[in-house]
Design a protein around this motif. Structure first.
Motif, PDB file in Angstrom:
ATOM      1  N   ARG A   1       0.825  -1.203   0.000  1.00  0.00           N
ATOM      2  CA  ARG A   1       0.000   0.000   0.000  1.00  0.00           C
ATOM      3  C   ARG A   1       0.861   1.255   0.000  1.00  0.00           C
ATOM      4  N   LEU A   2       1.933   1.224   0.783  1.00  0.00           N
ATOM      5  CA  LEU A   2       2.829   2.375   0.827  1.00  0.00           C
ATOM      6  C   LEU A   2       3.436   2.625  -0.553  1.00  0.00           C
ATOM      7  N   LYS A   3       3.824   1.552  -1.220  1.00  0.00           N
ATOM      8  CA  LYS A   3       4.362   1.669  -2.574  1.00  0.00           C
ATOM      9  C   LYS A   3       3.387   2.380  -3.488  1.00  0.00           C
ATOM     10  N   ARG A   4       2.169   1.907  -3.456  1.00  0.00           N
ATOM     11  CA  ARG A   4       1.142   2.474  -4.322  1.00  0.00           C
ATOM     12  C   ARG A   4       0.941   3.938  -3.984  1.00  0.00           C
ATOM     13  N   ARG A   5       0.957   4.191  -2.700  1.00  0.00           N
ATOM     14  CA  ARG A   5       0.785   5.557  -2.237  1.00  0.00           C
ATOM     15  C   ARG A   5       1.909   6.467  -2.752  1.00  0.00           C
ATOM     16  N   VAL A   6       3.120   5.986  -2.669  1.00  0.00           N
ATOM     17  CA  VAL A   6       4.269   6.773  -3.128  1.00  0.00           C
ATOM     18  C   VAL A   6       4.151   7.080  -4.608  1.00  0.00           C
ATOM     19  N   LYS A   7       3.645   6.117  -5.368  1.00  0.00           N
ATOM     20  CA  LYS A   7       3.529   6.313  -6.806  1.00  0.00           C
ATOM     21  C   LYS A   7       2.464   7.322  -7.183  1.00  0.00           C
ATOM     22  N   GLY A   8       1.470   7.472  -6.336  1.00  0.00           N
ATOM     23  CA  GLY A   8       0.322   8.276  -6.728  1.00  0.00           C
ATOM     24  C   GLY A   8       0.136   9.584  -5.981  1.00  0.00           C
ATOM     25  N   ARG A   9       0.793   9.733  -4.859  1.00  0.00           N
ATOM     26  CA  ARG A   9       0.648  10.952  -4.084  1.00  0.00           C
ATOM     27  C   ARG A   9       1.989  11.272  -3.433  1.00  0.00           C
ATOM     28  N   PRO A  10       2.159  12.500  -2.999  1.00  0.00           N
ATOM     29  CA  PRO A  10       3.427  12.818  -2.345  1.00  0.00           C
ATOM     30  C   PRO A  10       3.535  12.090  -1.011  1.00  0.00           C
ATOM     31  N   ILE A  11       4.749  11.906  -0.572  1.00  0.00           N
ATOM     32  CA  ILE A  11       4.970  11.232   0.702  1.00  0.00           C
ATOM     33  C   ILE A  11       6.138  11.925   1.358  1.00  0.00           C
ATOM     34  N   GLY A  12       6.261  11.786   2.642  1.00  0.00           N
ATOM     35  CA  GLY A  12       7.439  12.314   3.299  1.00  0.00           C
ATOM     36  C   GLY A  12       7.144  13.340   4.367  1.00  0.00           C
ATOM     37  N   PHE A  13       5.993  13.965   4.257  1.00  0.00           N
ATOM     38  CA  PHE A  13       5.700  15.014   5.221  1.00  0.00           C
ATOM     39  C   PHE A  13       5.790  14.513   6.655  1.00  0.00           C
ATOM     40  N   ASN A  14       5.345  13.301   6.889  1.00  0.00           N
ATOM     41  CA  ASN A  14       5.414  12.733   8.237  1.00  0.00           C
ATOM     42  C   ASN A  14       6.593  11.802   8.421  1.00  0.00           C
ATOM     43  N   LEU A  15       7.469  11.742   7.445  1.00  0.00           N
ATOM     44  CA  LEU A  15       8.575  10.800   7.566  1.00  0.00           C
ATOM     45  C   LEU A  15       9.904  11.527   7.678  1.00  0.00           C
ATOM     46  N   LEU A  16       9.999  12.657   6.987  1.00  0.00           N
ATOM     47  CA  LEU A  16      11.247  13.399   6.982  1.00  0.00           C
ATOM     48  C   LEU A  16      11.188  14.518   8.015  1.00  0.00           C
TER      49      LEU A  16
ATOM     50  N   LEU B   1       6.550  20.910  -5.197  1.00  0.00           N
ATOM     51  CA  LEU B   1       6.256  20.339  -3.888  1.00  0.00           C
ATOM     52  C   LEU B   1       7.246  20.821  -2.844  1.00  0.00           C
ATOM     53  N   LEU B   2       8.413  21.250  -3.321  1.00  0.00           N
ATOM     54  CA  LEU B   2       9.479  21.603  -2.386  1.00  0.00           C
ATOM     55  C   LEU B   2       9.782  23.099  -2.431  1.00  0.00           C
ATOM     56  N   ILE B   3      10.172  23.609  -1.296  1.00  0.00           N
ATOM     57  CA  ILE B   3      10.642  24.983  -1.206  1.00  0.00           C
ATOM     58  C   ILE B   3      12.114  24.944  -0.826  1.00  0.00           C
ATOM     59  N   GLU B   4      12.905  25.656  -1.604  1.00  0.00           N
ATOM     60  CA  GLU B   4      14.338  25.715  -1.361  1.00  0.00           C
ATOM     61  C   GLU B   4      14.596  26.668  -0.194  1.00  0.00           C
TER      62      GLU B   4
ATOM     63  N   THR C   1      -2.677  19.679  -1.754  1.00  0.00           N
ATOM     64  CA  THR C   1      -3.396  19.597  -3.035  1.00  0.00           C
ATOM     65  C   THR C   1      -3.087  18.291  -3.745  1.00  0.00           C
ATOM     66  N   LEU C   2      -1.784  17.995  -3.864  1.00  0.00           N
ATOM     67  CA  LEU C   2      -1.394  16.788  -4.584  1.00  0.00           C
ATOM     68  C   LEU C   2      -1.768  15.529  -3.820  1.00  0.00           C
ATOM     69  N   SER C   3      -1.869  15.637  -2.500  1.00  0.00           N
ATOM     70  CA  SER C   3      -2.319  14.482  -1.719  1.00  0.00           C
ATOM     71  C   SER C   3      -3.749  14.137  -2.064  1.00  0.00           C
ATOM     72  N   LEU C   4      -4.536  15.155  -2.320  1.00  0.00           N
ATOM     73  CA  LEU C   4      -5.933  14.922  -2.656  1.00  0.00           C
ATOM     74  C   LEU C   4      -6.099  14.486  -4.087  1.00  0.00           C
ATOM     75  N   LYS C   5      -5.578  15.302  -5.009  1.00  0.00           N
ATOM     76  CA  LYS C   5      -5.857  15.000  -6.407  1.00  0.00           C
ATOM     77  C   LYS C   5      -4.885  13.989  -7.017  1.00  0.00           C
ATOM     78  N   GLY C   6      -3.825  13.679  -6.320  1.00  0.00           N
ATOM     79  CA  GLY C   6      -2.879  12.698  -6.830  1.00  0.00           C
ATOM     80  C   GLY C   6      -1.943  13.291  -7.874  1.00  0.00           C
ATOM     81  N   TYR C   7      -0.791  12.706  -8.011  1.00  0.00           N
ATOM     82  CA  TYR C   7       0.106  13.053  -9.107  1.00  0.00           C
ATOM     83  C   TYR C   7       0.916  11.810  -9.436  1.00  0.00           C
ATOM     84  N   ASP C   8       1.491  11.781 -10.600  1.00  0.00           N
ATOM     85  CA  ASP C   8       2.172  10.569 -11.040  1.00  0.00           C
ATOM     86  C   ASP C   8       3.614  10.553 -10.647  1.00  0.00           C
ATOM     87  N   PHE C   9       3.968   9.544  -9.901  1.00  0.00           N
ATOM     88  CA  PHE C   9       5.392   9.316  -9.737  1.00  0.00           C
ATOM     89  C   PHE C   9       5.732   7.932 -10.281  1.00  0.00           C
ATOM     90  N   ILE C  10       5.000   7.545 -11.292  1.00  0.00           N
ATOM     91  CA  ILE C  10       5.292   6.254 -11.904  1.00  0.00           C
ATOM     92  C   ILE C  10       6.483   6.488 -12.804  1.00  0.00           C
TER      93      ILE C  10
END
Lengths: 243, 243
Positions: free
Chosen positions: A152-167, A202-205, A232-241
């Motif tokens: 599930r995490l894999k699928r999640r990573v491919k379709g939505r951003p991840i990291g906010f709660n991990l990094l 997604l990122l701010i320098e 936004t991208l968490s809701l609407k999804g984006y491709d990281f395939i």
DNA sequence: ACAAAAGTGTTACACTTACACCCATGT
DNA sequence: ACATGGGTGTAAGTGTAACACTTTTGT
């Protein structure tokens, strides 16, 4: 009689009292990331059955309780915090998954940030982190639940951003690339990864830098999440395939 | 006492007898396709609660039974056939989803082909097809389960081939395009759709033709699935993320 | 001949992939 | 000065998206 002709084999949905004999439990697969490896939380199973095995955070769900609420409470107690997402994985209901009796497990997963506060709490509660890809034998069908969570995490990573709660709040591009590589189990080209991620807005320098290790001479730039875009991208999804 | 210091707040996972008071049920969202619309199977709910509402095929799961097995049996009884996939959706376990008592539902979905045999059986069993996107009020939380199933079907269509159990053995490219459009809720460009699908090697061109309607003059070519390729792509997945 | 749906190609653009060197810094 | 990881650009190829006309057949 006439009714029987009209309404044929009735559905078996009238419960009799002796069908109310199942118990409910919930387990939470808690993912963390230490900069090198994807981790999950386990504790030692105390007492029979499965004494000596590890176990992922779990709780009985009483007859009047909502498993989502119980899971949330469990997570709060373990980590000492009550932020963070909690997503339902699935119900696990095979007849003999628990030798004590028929227990249905409603499983969840979440991602949390490794920091001092939660570390202390975790130790206090008897939990420890193990590498998500080198997990020992777990009690019940928890290995199966874990595999499900990793998929599930894999699928999640491919379709939505991840990291906010991990990094951590600020992190390097190498950090986040490593996270993606751990979660997806493959490696990426540094330049392509960066191009793709930076394009997503997604990122701010930041203007801050860190040295990744004693040996690293040149410091690397820190980035933080663009929280609005992340949401936004968490809701609407984006491709990281990718690759 | 010493143990308490070492092993802190214990996990609540020791069940007492009065926690075994939940009942189990299973429901199956059965998708079909009539050439124009995506359909699901419903029956009329007989008796309280939710009298007069519709209901998706459901069954009690007895204390010793495996929900997957019960769902499979249910499906066989309804359709009169025992081929076809059956995939687990999720467990639905909110406390008050069933007013009769605490019931956890392990829900599945499947796709079946509309044909004479199963049609007769369905009528005999009191089921009927309704458009998946115009479903009446359903008993319990079945509307929620249905929404979940439709989302799952969407995801499935995007990542693996679909249609083997929904379309007749031979079908036109317009048929399969319409199916994809129904499942995903959007329209595609004919030329791009065909190019993409034909490239995938999923279809085999036959030398047979049909007229799609009385009004259509020119007949359209029939295709069939390349079963081997279909199976391969079902396992390893392929991208139909598109427009 | 006309009506109706079937069928077919091309072009511009965006994204993906593969690939190797210079840079900034600490020791 | 050198060792270490940080950081950057380009070109070829592939896939996507947008677009309109010809073909076949039945009436």
């Amino acid at each position: 009689m006439l009714d029987k002709l009209k309404a044929p084999t009735p559905m078996r949905i009238e419960f009799s009292t002796d069908e109310f004999k199942v118990a409910l439990a919930t387990s939470v697969v808690v993912f963390g990331f230490d900069g090198e490896n994807l981790k999950i939380l386990v504790a030692n199973k105390i007492g029979q059955p499965f004494e000596g095995d590890s176990i992922i955070p779990s709780s009985i769900v009483r007859i009047e309780e909502d498993p989502a609420y119980v899971a949330k409470e469990l997570l709060t107690r373990i980590t000492g915090r009550n932020d963070g997402m909690l997503e339902k994985l699935n119900g696990f209901a095979e007849p003999f998954r628990n030798p004590v009796g028929r227990v249905v497990n409603i499983a969840y997963y979440c991602t949390i940030r490794l920091d001092e506060t939660s570390e202390n709490n975790l130790r206090k509660e008897g939990y420890l982190w193990v590498n998500a890809h080198e997990v020992p034998r777990l009690a019940y069908d928890h290995n199966k639940i874990l595999e499900y969570a990793k998929e599930r995490l894999k699928r999640r990573v491919k379709g939505r951003p991840i990291g906010f709660n991990l990094l951590p709040a600020e992190f390097t591009l190498n950090n986040i690339q490593k996270l993606y590589e751990c979660a997806l189990g493959k490696e990426f080209d540094k330049r392509n990864f960066r191009r793709k991620l930076l394009k997503s807005q997604l990122l701010i320098e930041t203007e801050r830098f860190v040295r990744s290790s004693e040996r690293a001479k040149r410091p690397s730039r820190l980035y933080m999440f663009n929280e609005k875009e992340y949401r936004t991208l968490s809701l609407k999804g984006y491709d990281f395939i990718y690759q």
